[in-house]
Design an enzyme around this catalytic site. Structure first.
Site, mmCIF file in Angstrom:
data_model
loop_
_atom_site.group_PDB
_atom_site.id
_atom_site.type_symbol
_atom_site.label_atom_id
_atom_site.label_comp_id
_atom_site.label_asym_id
_atom_site.label_seq_id
_atom_site.Cartn_x
_atom_site.Cartn_y
_atom_site.Cartn_z
ATOM 1 N N ASP A 34 0.813 -1.216 0.000
ATOM 2 C CA ASP A 34 0.000 0.000 0.000
ATOM 3 C C ASP A 34 0.848 1.269 0.000
ATOM 4 O O ASP A 34 0.662 2.147 -0.849
ATOM 5 C CB ASP A 34 -0.943 0.015 1.211
ATOM 6 N N ASP A 142 -6.803 5.094 12.742
ATOM 7 C CA ASP A 142 -5.420 5.545 12.589
ATOM 8 C C ASP A 142 -5.297 6.876 11.856
ATOM 9 O O ASP A 142 -4.403 7.672 12.150
ATOM 10 C CB ASP A 142 -4.584 4.483 11.881
#
Length: 433
Positions: A34, A142
């Site tokens: 990612d 997050d």
């Protein structure tokens, strides 16, 4: 005002091929698929990318990650070991607080994010970068934790969050599109099969979520756990440990079996991770309430944190005044919520850490415990600051306590109950007429 501490980690240069630049962005880089794709995508958008990788205790080939980031076009790569800082500045305050979110989660990821953010901001200021970027999704906690910390530490910083930008998430609606992009741009694709769940690891814990785990009915499959042994297959002999505390912080651990000792913060924590992991301690499978408003299923392994939670809880109850402890428990509940929601660098969380730290002055002593088959058993404790009076509490010695005084104590406390139920009886009788 909160300030980021100056940093001096390693850096490696890379020739920049961009003709024009929107400015410099410091990317929270993991080395995975990612953030590697995000690194290349940011360059496509016209940014000069500096990759920042925090060593926070995860199992990672950091040198391979450095080479990979440079090969993908990062202008520089910073790799910083923040493991000791993570233990001393983030985990220890959580231990002092007995921090626990929704009665079960020991906050491993939530504690790591502000530590990483501090490093990101430090590099951004050192490099005079205007932007910080991260790979957190638009549905999770997050993104909030990273960005609140970054804005608190550097109010002028700008954050690029690709997974919240339509031009990014519409282009990459699934894993397949991300893999196709990686192949097209020469981004190394994992050759081993991808686990059907996502993982995030640091020194304190490892978390598993998403994929097949999103159905809360599904049991964790065999082979999921990596930090702890299956309790059923763990050793048949316990490890008996003595953990010494000063001001609520563990300062020494001794294994009474082989005499092994650890006293530095990082070594002590790593050792407890090993012992707890060997005995299958620290597993939890929960559904929790995310700050963004949805419930999520998470599976966590927090080996050392689980031992320290039980040990600290015991020595605190032994040494702290009852009424002070009641207040402190309320503060700990709020502290846990603030940490989970990403407010570590807020004035209210700073205030709570000061208050909780003050409460820990008498929390001194040694706890003896057994680690065995997935459990932590408290065996005993001692402290020079103990509020336990053996003579006073003994059934065999009267001491300075007069049993007859208890009659008046009970009478006074029963008055409220007598009056309440007398009046309730009258109300019931009237309603029956």
């Amino acid at each position: 005002m909160l300030q980021a501490r100056p940093r001096a980690p390693r850096a490696a240069g890379h020739r920049d091929t961009m003709a024009q630049s929107k400015g410099t962005v410091v990317l929270a880089y993991s080395g995975g698929l990612d953030t590697s794709c995000i690194l290349v995508w940011l360059k496509e958008q016209g940014y000069d990318v500096i990759a920042y990788l925090a060593n926070i205790g995860q199992k990672e080939d950091f040198e391979a990650a450095r080479k990979k980031a440079l090969a993908l076009g990062a202008k520089k790569v910073y790799i910083e070991d923040v493991s000791r800082e993570f233990v001393e500045s983030f985990i220890w305050p959580a231990v002092q607080a007995n921090a626990l979110y929704e009665d079960r989660y020991l906050l491993g990821t939530a504690l790591a994010r502000p530590c990483i953010a501090r490093g990101l901001v430090g590099i951004a200021q050192q490099e005079r970068a205007s932007y910080i970027a991260h790979g957190a999704t638009g549905k999770g906690n997050d993104q909030v934790r990273f960005e609140l910390s970054c804005y608190a530490l550097c109010p002028k910083i700008k954050v690029v969050a690709p997974w919240r930008l339509p031009e990014f998430y519409q282009r990459f609606p699934g894993r397949r599109e991300l893999m196709d992009y990686a192949k097209k741009h020469g981004i190394p694709v994992p050759v081993t099969p991808q686990t059907p769940w996502s993982m995030d690891e640091n020194l304190m814990h490892i978390s598993y979520e998403a994929g097949i785990l999103e159905n809360p009915k599904n049991q964790a499959p065999p082979g999921l756990y990596t930090k702890t042994c299956d309790p059923a297959k763990s050793p048949n002999t316990p490890d008996v440990l003595e953990i010494e505390f000063e001001r609520g912080v563990p300062v020494k651990v001794t294994n009474t079996g082989d005499g092994a000792t650890r006293s530095s913060a990082l070594e002590l924590f790593v050792y407890l991770n090993d012992i707890a992991g060997k005995h299958g301690v620290g597993r939890v499978d929960i559904v929790e309430n995310r700050f963004v408003g949805m419930k999520s299923r998470g599976i966590y392994e927090t080996p050392a944190g689980t031992i320290l939670y039980h040990a600290h809880l015991d020595i605190e109850a032994f040494t702290m005044d009852r009424e002070v402890r009641k207040i402190k428990q309320g503060l700990s509940l709020k502290f846990s919520e603030l940490v989970y929601n990403g407010f570590w660098h807020s004035p209210e969380c700073e205030f709570l850490r000061e208050c909780i730290g003050r409460s820990q002055e008498p929390v001194v002593g040694t706890v003896r415990l057994s680690v065995f088959k997935g459990h932590v058993y408290i065996l005993g404790r001692e402290s020079p600051r103990s509020l336990y009076n053996e003579e006073l509490v003994s059934m065999n010695v009267q001491g300075d306590y007069e049993p007859a005084d208890a009659t008046g104590f009970i009478n006074i406390n029963s008055l409220r109950l007598k009056e309440y139920h007398r009046l309730q009886s009258k109300v019931t009788e009237k309603q029956a007429e």
